[in-house]
Design a protein around this motif. Sequence first.
Motif, mmCIF file in Angstrom:
data_model
loop_
_atom_site.group_PDB
_atom_site.id
_atom_site.type_symbol
_atom_site.label_atom_id
_atom_site.label_comp_id
_atom_site.label_asym_id
_atom_site.label_seq_id
_atom_site.Cartn_x
_atom_site.Cartn_y
_atom_site.Cartn_z
ATOM 1 N N ASP A 51 -5.157 28.282 48.823
ATOM 2 C CA ASP A 51 -6.305 27.388 48.967
ATOM 3 C C ASP A 51 -5.881 25.932 49.167
ATOM 4 O OD1 ASP A 51 -5.440 26.627 46.451
ATOM 5 O OD2 ASP A 51 -7.256 27.285 45.410
ATOM 6 N N GLY A 52 -4.559 25.691 49.204
ATOM 7 C CA GLY A 52 -4.047 24.350 49.418
ATOM 8 C C GLY A 52 -4.120 23.457 48.197
ATOM 9 N N ASP A 53 -4.514 24.023 47.067
ATOM 10 C CA ASP A 53 -4.676 23.244 45.847
ATOM 11 C C ASP A 53 -3.492 23.458 44.917
ATOM 12 O OD1 ASP A 53 -5.900 21.536 44.030
ATOM 13 O OD2 ASP A 53 -6.993 23.172 43.054
ATOM 14 N N GLY A 54 -2.413 22.746 45.152
ATOM 15 C CA GLY A 54 -1.262 22.819 44.274
ATOM 16 C C GLY A 54 -0.204 23.815 44.710
ATOM 17 N N LEU A 55 0.713 24.058 43.792
ATOM 18 C CA LEU A 55 1.843 24.939 44.040
ATOM 19 C C LEU A 55 1.793 26.137 43.112
ATOM 20 C CD1 LEU A 55 4.680 22.247 44.288
ATOM 21 C CD2 LEU A 55 3.483 23.376 46.155
ATOM 22 N N LEU A 56 2.511 27.173 43.508
ATOM 23 C CA LEU A 56 2.626 28.401 42.717
ATOM 24 C C LEU A 56 4.095 28.736 42.544
ATOM 25 C CD1 LEU A 56 0.031 30.601 44.632
ATOM 26 C CD2 LEU A 56 -0.326 29.429 42.453
ATOM 27 N N LEU A 57 4.430 29.325 41.408
ATOM 28 C CA LEU A 57 5.766 29.823 41.131
ATOM 29 C C LEU A 57 5.689 31.332 41.067
ATOM 30 C CD1 LEU A 57 8.744 29.492 40.139
ATOM 31 C CD2 LEU A 57 7.799 29.367 37.822
ATOM 32 N N ALA A 58 6.552 31.999 41.814
ATOM 33 C CA ALA A 58 6.598 33.465 41.802
ATOM 34 C C ALA A 58 8.045 33.904 41.593
ATOM 35 C CB ALA A 58 6.059 34.030 43.108
ATOM 36 N N GLY A 59 8.213 34.963 40.825
ATOM 37 C CA GLY A 59 9.542 35.493 40.573
ATOM 38 C C GLY A 59 9.922 36.552 41.584
ATOM 39 N N GLY A 60 11.216 36.731 41.754
ATOM 40 C CA GLY A 60 11.719 37.770 42.638
ATOM 41 C C GLY A 60 11.614 37.400 44.096
ATOM 42 N N PRO A 61 12.079 38.271 44.937
ATOM 43 C CA PRO A 61 12.020 37.973 46.374
ATOM 44 C C PRO A 61 10.587 38.077 46.888
ATOM 45 C CG PRO A 61 12.988 40.129 46.007
ATOM 46 C CD PRO A 61 12.761 39.512 44.649
ATOM 47 N N VAL A 62 10.033 36.960 47.246
ATOM 48 C CA VAL A 62 8.674 36.903 47.768
ATOM 49 C C VAL A 62 8.770 36.551 49.236
ATOM 50 C CG1 VAL A 62 6.438 35.752 47.605
ATOM 51 C CG2 VAL A 62 7.776 36.145 45.540
ATOM 52 N N GLU A 63 8.219 37.391 50.065
ATOM 53 C CA GLU A 63 8.226 37.117 51.500
ATOM 54 C C GLU A 63 7.299 35.963 51.799
ATOM 55 O OE1 GLU A 63 10.130 38.490 53.896
ATOM 56 O OE2 GLU A 63 11.118 39.552 52.269
ATOM 57 N N ALA A 64 7.801 34.993 52.491
ATOM 58 C CA ALA A 64 6.964 33.861 52.884
ATOM 59 C C ALA A 64 6.076 34.275 54.047
ATOM 60 C CB ALA A 64 7.830 32.683 53.288
ATOM 61 N N MET A 65 4.804 33.935 53.946
ATOM 62 C CA MET A 65 3.884 34.213 55.038
ATOM 63 C C MET A 65 4.201 33.253 56.182
ATOM 64 S SD MET A 65 0.399 34.872 52.832
ATOM 65 C CE MET A 65 -0.590 34.247 54.141
ATOM 66 N N GLU A 66 3.843 33.657 57.386
ATOM 67 C CA GLU A 66 4.140 32.863 58.572
ATOM 68 C C GLU A 66 3.647 31.424 58.454
ATOM 69 O OE1 GLU A 66 5.847 33.933 61.286
ATOM 70 O OE2 GLU A 66 6.188 35.831 60.271
ATOM 71 N N ASP A 67 2.470 31.238 57.856
ATOM 72 C CA ASP A 67 1.885 29.906 57.810
ATOM 73 C C ASP A 67 2.338 29.086 56.600
ATOM 74 O OD1 ASP A 67 0.164 32.049 56.638
ATOM 75 O OD2 ASP A 67 -0.921 30.317 55.861
ATOM 76 N N ARG A 68 3.203 29.626 55.780
ATOM 77 C CA ARG A 68 3.684 28.872 54.622
ATOM 78 C C ARG A 68 4.727 27.849 55.083
ATOM 79 N NH1 ARG A 68 1.139 30.558 50.207
ATOM 80 N NH2 ARG A 68 0.952 32.763 49.842
ATOM 81 N N HIS A 69 4.685 26.701 54.438
ATOM 82 C CA HIS A 69 5.624 25.638 54.766
ATOM 83 C C HIS A 69 6.530 25.397 53.569
ATOM 84 C CE1 HIS A 69 3.282 24.803 58.322
ATOM 85 N NE2 HIS A 69 2.197 24.830 57.582
ATOM 86 N N PRO A 70 7.787 25.083 53.808
ATOM 87 C CA PRO A 70 8.690 24.814 52.693
ATOM 88 C C PRO A 70 8.180 23.639 51.863
ATOM 89 C CG PRO A 70 9.890 24.899 54.780
ATOM 90 C CD PRO A 70 8.445 24.965 55.102
ATOM 91 N N VAL A 71 8.361 23.745 50.576
ATOM 92 C CA VAL A 71 7.946 22.686 49.660
ATOM 93 C C VAL A 71 9.138 21.751 49.457
ATOM 94 C CG1 VAL A 71 7.139 22.165 47.324
ATOM 95 C CG2 VAL A 71 6.337 24.248 48.493
ATOM 96 N N PRO A 72 8.967 20.456 49.714
ATOM 97 C CA PRO A 72 10.070 19.512 49.476
ATOM 98 C C PRO A 72 10.490 19.512 48.010
ATOM 99 C CG PRO A 72 8.312 18.480 50.755
ATOM 100 C CD PRO A 72 7.783 19.806 50.280
ATOM 101 N N PHE A 73 11.779 19.284 47.773
ATOM 102 C CA PHE A 73 12.293 19.360 46.409
ATOM 103 C C PHE A 73 11.549 18.436 45.457
ATOM 104 C CE2 PHE A 73 14.858 17.991 42.882
ATOM 105 C CZ PHE A 73 15.091 19.205 42.270
#
Length: 112
Positions: A51-73
């Motif tokens: 929903d574009g509202d913040g960040l999420l943390l997920a464990g394990g290998p999570v496949e990035a969806m095509e429209d996901r953008h890398p989060v700057p450090f």
Amino acid sequence: MTNLDDTTTAKLDEFVLARLAEDEERVRAGELPQIDEAERRGRLRIMYADDGDGLLLAGGPVEAMEDRHPVPFAEKAEFLRREIRDVHDDASVKLIASVYEAHPDWRDEWRP
């Protein structure tokens, strides 16, 4: 009287916050932070919420969806600090701590 669990939680929080500070130093030195290396290896993923509202943390290998953008450090570090200080979900903090398990101050009881 201090609750033993509170002491353990405080030590875990201190450990992770100190490692995040070290990762920030790595970034300033032009090196790859360990959080980013852990993402590359599939140990965890920090991503923007759908929903574009913040960040999420997920464990394990999570496949990035095509429209996901890398989060700057810098955004990751701010998000993780907030999660630790404001929320302290034990499982999430242990997942973050596990990135730094090669550090001499690591404790096996922090394993996720």
